[in-house]
Structures are given as structure tokens and as C-alpha cells.
Design a protein around this motif. Structure first.
Motif, PDB file in Angstrom:
ATOM      1  N   LYS A  36      35.315 -14.338  20.004  1.00  0.00           N
ATOM      2  CA  LYS A  36      34.648 -13.148  19.461  1.00  0.00           C
ATOM      3  C   LYS A  36      33.564 -12.676  20.432  1.00  0.00           C
ATOM      4  N   GLY A  37      33.593 -11.393  20.751  1.00  0.00           N
ATOM      5  CA  GLY A  37      32.601 -10.822  21.666  1.00  0.00           C
ATOM      6  C   GLY A  37      33.043 -10.787  23.119  1.00  0.00           C
ATOM      7  N   ASP A  38      34.157 -11.455  23.457  1.00  0.00           N
ATOM      8  CA  ASP A  38      34.659 -11.409  24.841  1.00  0.00           C
ATOM      9  C   ASP A  38      34.917  -9.965  25.273  1.00  0.00           C
ATOM     10  N   ASN A  39      34.476  -9.637  26.477  1.00  0.00           N
ATOM     11  CA  ASN A  39      34.760  -8.309  27.027  1.00  0.00           C
ATOM     12  C   ASN A  39      36.066  -8.358  27.819  1.00  0.00           C
ATOM     13  N   ILE A  40      37.022  -7.541  27.413  1.00  0.00           N
ATOM     14  CA  ILE A  40      38.330  -7.492  28.089  1.00  0.00           C
ATOM     15  C   ILE A  40      38.486  -6.122  28.737  1.00  0.00           C
ATOM     16  N   ILE A  41      38.912  -6.120  29.992  1.00  0.00           N
ATOM     17  CA  ILE A  41      39.287  -4.864  30.647  1.00  0.00           C
ATOM     18  C   ILE A  41      40.810  -4.807  30.668  1.00  0.00           C
ATOM     19  N   PHE A  42      41.367  -3.833  29.957  1.00  0.00           N
ATOM     20  CA  PHE A  42      42.810  -3.583  30.008  1.00  0.00           C
ATOM     21  C   PHE A  42      43.066  -2.559  31.112  1.00  0.00           C
ATOM     22  N   ALA A  43      44.199  -2.717  31.822  1.00  0.00           N
ATOM     23  CA  ALA A  43      44.549  -1.731  32.845  1.00  0.00           C
ATOM     24  C   ALA A  43      46.070  -1.649  32.943  1.00  0.00           C
ATOM     25  N   ALA A  44      46.561  -0.453  33.190  1.00  0.00           N
ATOM     26  CA  ALA A  44      48.023  -0.285  33.327  1.00  0.00           C
ATOM     27  C   ALA A  44      48.331   0.851  34.280  1.00  0.00           C
ATOM     28  N   PHE A  45      49.537   0.781  34.834  1.00  0.00           N
ATOM     29  CA  PHE A  45      50.063   1.872  35.663  1.00  0.00           C
ATOM     30  C   PHE A  45      51.570   1.930  35.434  1.00  0.00           C
ATOM     31  N   GLY A  46      52.104   3.149  35.334  1.00  0.00           N
ATOM     32  CA  GLY A  46      53.548   3.248  35.125  1.00  0.00           C
ATOM     33  C   GLY A  46      54.134   4.563  35.582  1.00  0.00           C
ATOM     34  N   GLY A  47      55.424   4.684  35.343  1.00  0.00           N
ATOM     35  CA  GLY A  47      56.157   5.890  35.719  1.00  0.00           C
ATOM     36  C   GLY A  47      55.512   7.132  35.127  1.00  0.00           C
ATOM     37  N   GLY A  48      55.784   8.228  35.780  1.00  0.00           N
ATOM     38  CA  GLY A  48      55.215   9.503  35.283  1.00  0.00           C
ATOM     39  C   GLY A  48      54.530  10.343  36.337  1.00  0.00           C
ATOM     40  N   THR A  64      51.581   7.454  35.042  1.00  0.00           N
ATOM     41  CA  THR A  64      50.612   7.292  33.970  1.00  0.00           C
ATOM     42  C   THR A  64      49.757   6.076  34.302  1.00  0.00           C
ATOM     43  N   TRP A  65      48.475   6.139  33.988  1.00  0.00           N
ATOM     44  CA  TRP A  65      47.636   4.955  34.244  1.00  0.00           C
ATOM     45  C   TRP A  65      46.308   5.043  33.497  1.00  0.00           C
ATOM     46  N   GLY A  66      45.562   3.968  33.540  1.00  0.00           N
ATOM     47  CA  GLY A  66      44.253   3.997  32.916  1.00  0.00           C
ATOM     48  C   GLY A  66      43.694   2.613  32.676  1.00  0.00           C
ATOM     49  N   SER A  67      42.520   2.615  32.024  1.00  0.00           N
ATOM     50  CA  SER A  67      41.829   1.362  31.733  1.00  0.00           C
ATOM     51  C   SER A  67      41.061   1.493  30.421  1.00  0.00           C
ATOM     52  N   ILE A  68      40.986   0.400  29.691  1.00  0.00           N
ATOM     53  CA  ILE A  68      40.264   0.377  28.413  1.00  0.00           C
ATOM     54  C   ILE A  68      39.305  -0.813  28.404  1.00  0.00           C
ATOM     55  N   TYR A  69      38.079  -0.542  27.955  1.00  0.00           N
ATOM     56  CA  TYR A  69      37.055  -1.595  27.799  1.00  0.00           C
ATOM     57  C   TYR A  69      37.032  -1.974  26.324  1.00  0.00           C
ATOM     58  N   PHE A  70      37.278  -3.266  26.044  1.00  0.00           N
ATOM     59  CA  PHE A  70      37.531  -3.716  24.672  1.00  0.00           C
ATOM     60  C   PHE A  70      36.766  -4.997  24.377  1.00  0.00           C
ATOM     61  N   LYS A  71      36.104  -5.068  23.224  1.00  0.00           N
ATOM     62  CA  LYS A  71      35.424  -6.310  22.804  1.00  0.00           C
ATOM     63  C   LYS A  71      36.286  -7.029  21.773  1.00  0.00           C
ATOM     64  N   TRP A  72      36.687  -8.268  22.100  1.00  0.00           N
ATOM     65  CA  TRP A  72      37.535  -9.051  21.197  1.00  0.00           C
ATOM     66  C   TRP A  72      36.757  -9.401  19.930  1.00  0.00           C
ATOM     67  N   ALA A  73      37.453  -9.515  18.798  1.00  0.00           N
ATOM     68  CA  ALA A  73      36.727  -9.585  17.521  1.00  0.00           C
ATOM     69  C   ALA A  73      36.863 -10.888  16.754  1.00  0.00           C
ATOM     70  N   TYR A  74      37.669 -11.839  17.228  1.00  0.00           N
ATOM     71  CA  TYR A  74      37.807 -13.065  16.422  1.00  0.00           C
ATOM     72  C   TYR A  74      38.082 -14.299  17.278  1.00  0.00           C
ATOM     73  N   ASN A  75      37.750 -15.469  16.697  1.00  0.00           N
ATOM     74  CA  ASN A  75      38.121 -16.745  17.312  1.00  0.00           C
ATOM     75  C   ASN A  75      39.378 -17.240  16.591  1.00  0.00           C
ATOM     76  N   SER A  76      40.289 -17.822  17.349  1.00  0.00           N
ATOM     77  CA  SER A  76      41.537 -18.287  16.717  1.00  0.00           C
ATOM     78  C   SER A  76      41.331 -19.632  16.036  1.00  0.00           C
TER      79      SER A  76
END
Ligand code: UT7
Length: 337
Positions: free
Chosen positions: A311-323, A325-337
């Protein structure tokens, strides 16, 4: 005097993850017997050792999407009737015109949901995260199921060594719900450039060139990729998007616990990690097991790394694909397993 309303901002978090990969494994050694290639070339150029292939008549992308969703429902002990929206991010829908998501929703028992497909090649799931989050942030929806699923093998020519070594089949599902602690999706930087479509495409089967016998004879129903051009653009744009999202959120590499990048080529992922000076221990990687599963790579990463996320981990998502298309998302994880 008007009373001030205490309005808490709603953010969109992921509260559960599920996955499915087919049982059939296609190893580099098996590919050596099919095309002029070898394990060492594939491993050093891409990082891939094996990929999963969905076999069996009548089985399409929905088969895997349903399995991934069902695993999520079982883990979360969630009544599917509570789901309000099902989005299937995919570049390989079951069929044209009839939405795959609608079928998936019905099959998993999400009878109170509406559904639609989202297609943006290898960025489909990343864009899907943005869309799912908007429904939650609006305050109108409480449970949105986002599935990334692709049966890439359906568009691969297994005599073409430039593409058959890369792609695999799989599916991952995540549940988006509202949060009032400020966790979940923080910021996004999403881009596209239509000039890229000639470099990665399936020529026949769409509205420009409907499938004909001639098209099949010319193998135009299979994926074509100008690997070098796509590679160069992927390295530059995925890394650039990750840098931009860090800069505008005043984040340094120390603030980031994880990079979850589209699994197209180990060298592209490493280039992105290097640009943001991220230690390899923070880089999620499972390309060696599944290859490039297009829309499924990001949720498969989340499923494989779920136990390590806090919980609280900062994750940077990133992708690139056909088109392209691309981008990045800044996301804070919300739970411990
Ligand atoms: O997910 C959507 C976005 N897609 C991507 O991000 C994929 C981006 N592209 C790539 O990952 C890489 O370009 C590939 C993995 C597709 C290819 O790697 P590369 O390092 O760009 O190789 P190349 O196409 O420049 O080919 C280098 C050499 C060539 O031989 P010559 O001309 O140097 O003699 C190819 O013919 O490697 C040869 N080659 C192979 N050799 C053994 C190409 N494919 C193979 C193969 N096995 N499978």
C-alpha cells in the motif's frame, strides 16, 4: 451564508487482480525447428524464452478474458452483479462488430453491467486504465472491471521469423474502485501519432481492405512490423513519457518503487528504466515467460508481482504500441496482499 460542503476528492484505485495464460508453451527451442532462428538470438535481442499459445477450436480472446475475470472474482469473493462496467482492452477482438466485452460481461454473470472494447494496440490497457479511472472519479460508478486480453497467435505467420518469435497469448483483469485516501491514479501522460500506422499493422480484414482470398494468399491477414522503426520510436517515446510524468509530479527515482512497462522487448524496457535511472530491482519483468501479449502485458505484470506490492507504492506504468500509441501513468498502489 452558504455552508461549505466537505467534498473529498474521489480517486480510482485497483482493488483486485486476476490472470490467465494458456497451458500450451512455445519455447525458443521449438521455434528453432519452425523458422531460421536460434535461442541465443531471441534471448539477447528480445529477452523472450517462451510464450503461451491458445489452442482449440472456437477459443478466442474472450476465452482468456473470462478466465482472468473469473480468477479475480474468486479471489475477491465478488458478486459479478455488482460490476457496472466491463472494458476489454484488446487488439484481437473475438470478431468484428460484436463487442468482446459484452460477451465477457454476460459469461461472467455481470448482468448489471454495460461493456465495450477499447483498441489502441499495445497501449490498449494503459489507455483503458485512464478510461476506467474517469468513470470512477466521476462518482457515478463504483466497480469497473478492466481486462487486457489478446490472442496474438491469431494474427501471426509462423513462417515469419521477424514476428513469430515475439508474440504470445494471455489475459489479465483488474478491478477499479473509488478511494478517498488519495491512492490510485495520480497523473497520466498519453499520446498518439497516426503517422506510425504503416510500420505495424494487419493489412487485410479491416474496412480499407476486407479479407479476400487474394489477401490471404498474400498473407495480408498476418501482422506486419517494421521492427527497427518501431523499436526506435518505442525506446524514445516510452522513456520520454516516463520522464515527463516524473518531472511534472516532482518525483525522483528514489520516490518510485516500481516500473511496470509494456513487455515488447527487454531492451526497450531497460532503456526506459535507464532514462529514469531506476535500479533493475524495481523493474517488473516477465517477458521471458510470455513474450509480447499486447494488451495483457501490464495486468499480467500486476498479477505476477501482486504479492510484492505494498500500500502506497508508487508505480510508473509505461507503454508503446502500434498506431503509434504511447504514454505513462503515475499510480499509487492501494493494498497489501
Ligand atoms: O509491442 C508493440 C511494439 N513492438 C515493439 O516494440 C517491437 C520493436 N522491435 C523489436 O523489438 C526489434 O526490432 C525486433 C526484436 C523485432 C528485431 O530486433 P532487431 O535488433 O531490430 O533486429 P533486426 O530486425 O535489425 O535484424 C538484425 C538481424 C538481421 O540480419 P542481418 O540483415 O543483420 O544479416 C535479421 O535478418 O537479425 C536477423 N533476424 C533474425 N535472426 C535470427 C531477424 N529476426 C531474426 C530471428 N532470428 N528471429
Amino acid at each position: 451564508m452558504k455552508r461549505k460542503q466537505n467534498m473529498t476528492k474521489i480517486t480510482a484505485i485497483i482493488t483486485a487482480v486476476g490472470k490467465y495464460v494458456p497451458e500450451d508453451i512455445l519455447t525458443n527451442q521449438m521455434l528453432e525447428k519452425m523458422v531460421d532462428t536460434h535461442d541465443e538470438w531471441i534471448t539477447t535481442r528480445t529477452g523472450i524464452k517462451e510464450r503461451r499459445i491458445l489452442k482449440g477450436e472456437g477459443k478466442g480472446t474472450s476465452f482468456m478474458a473470462i478466465k482472468a475475470a473469473q480468477q479475480l472474482l474468486d479471489k475477491k469473493k465478488l458478486d459479478p452483479k455488482e460490476i457496472e462496467l466491463v472494458i476489454v482492452a484488446t487488439a484481437t477482438p473475438d470478431m468484428q462488430a460484436a463487442s468482446t466485452a459484452v460477451y465477457v460481461a454476460t459469461e461472467i454473470g455481470a448482468t448489471n453491467a454495460f461493456g465495450f472494447d477499447l483498441e489502441a494496440a499495445c497501449s490498449s490497457f494503459l489507455y483503458g486504465m485512464s478510461v476506467a479511472a474517469k468513470y470512477i472519479e466521476s462518482g457515478r460508478y463504483k466497480k469497473v472491471l478492466l481486462i487486457g486480453a489478446d490472442k496474438c497467435s491469431s494474427m501471426i505467420d509462423y513462417t515469419d521469423r521477424s514476428t513469430c518469435i515475439i508474440f504470445g497469448d494471455g489475459a489479465g483483469a483488474v478491478l477499479f474502485e473509488p478511494n478517498e485516501e488519495g491512492l490510485g491514479l495520480q497523473d497520466e501522460y498519453l499520446r498518439s501519432d497516426g503517422a506510425g500506422r504503416e510500420f505495424l499493422q494487419v493489412k487485410a480484414g479491416g474496412s480499407i481492405n476486407p479479407l479476400t482470398k487474394e489477401g490471404i494468399d498474400n498473407k495480408e491477414n498476418f501482422i506486419f512490423q517494421d521492427g527497427k522503426t518501431v523499436f526506435k520510436n518505442a525506446v524514445f517515446n516510452m522513456a520520454d513519457a516516463a520522464v515527463k510524468i516524473l518531472e511534472r509530479n516532482n518525483l525522483t527515482n528514489d520516490d518510485i518503487q516500481w516500473l511496470a512497462a509494456h513487455q515488447a522487448n527487454k531492451r526497450i524496457i531497460e532503456a526506459t528504466a535507464n532514462r529514469i535511472e531506476l535500479d533493475s530491482s524495481k523493474v517488473m519483468m516477465n517477458i521471458q515467460n510470455y513474450g509480447n501479449t499486447t494488451s495483457a502485458t501490464l495486468p499480467l505484470l500486476l498479477a505476477d508481482y501482486e504479492q510484492q506490492l505494498k500500500k502506497g507504492d508508487n508505480i510508473i506504468f509505461a507503454a508503446f504500441g502500434g498506431g503509434f500509441t504511447w504514454g505513462s501513468i503515475y499510480f499509487k498502489w492501494a493494498y497489501n496482499s
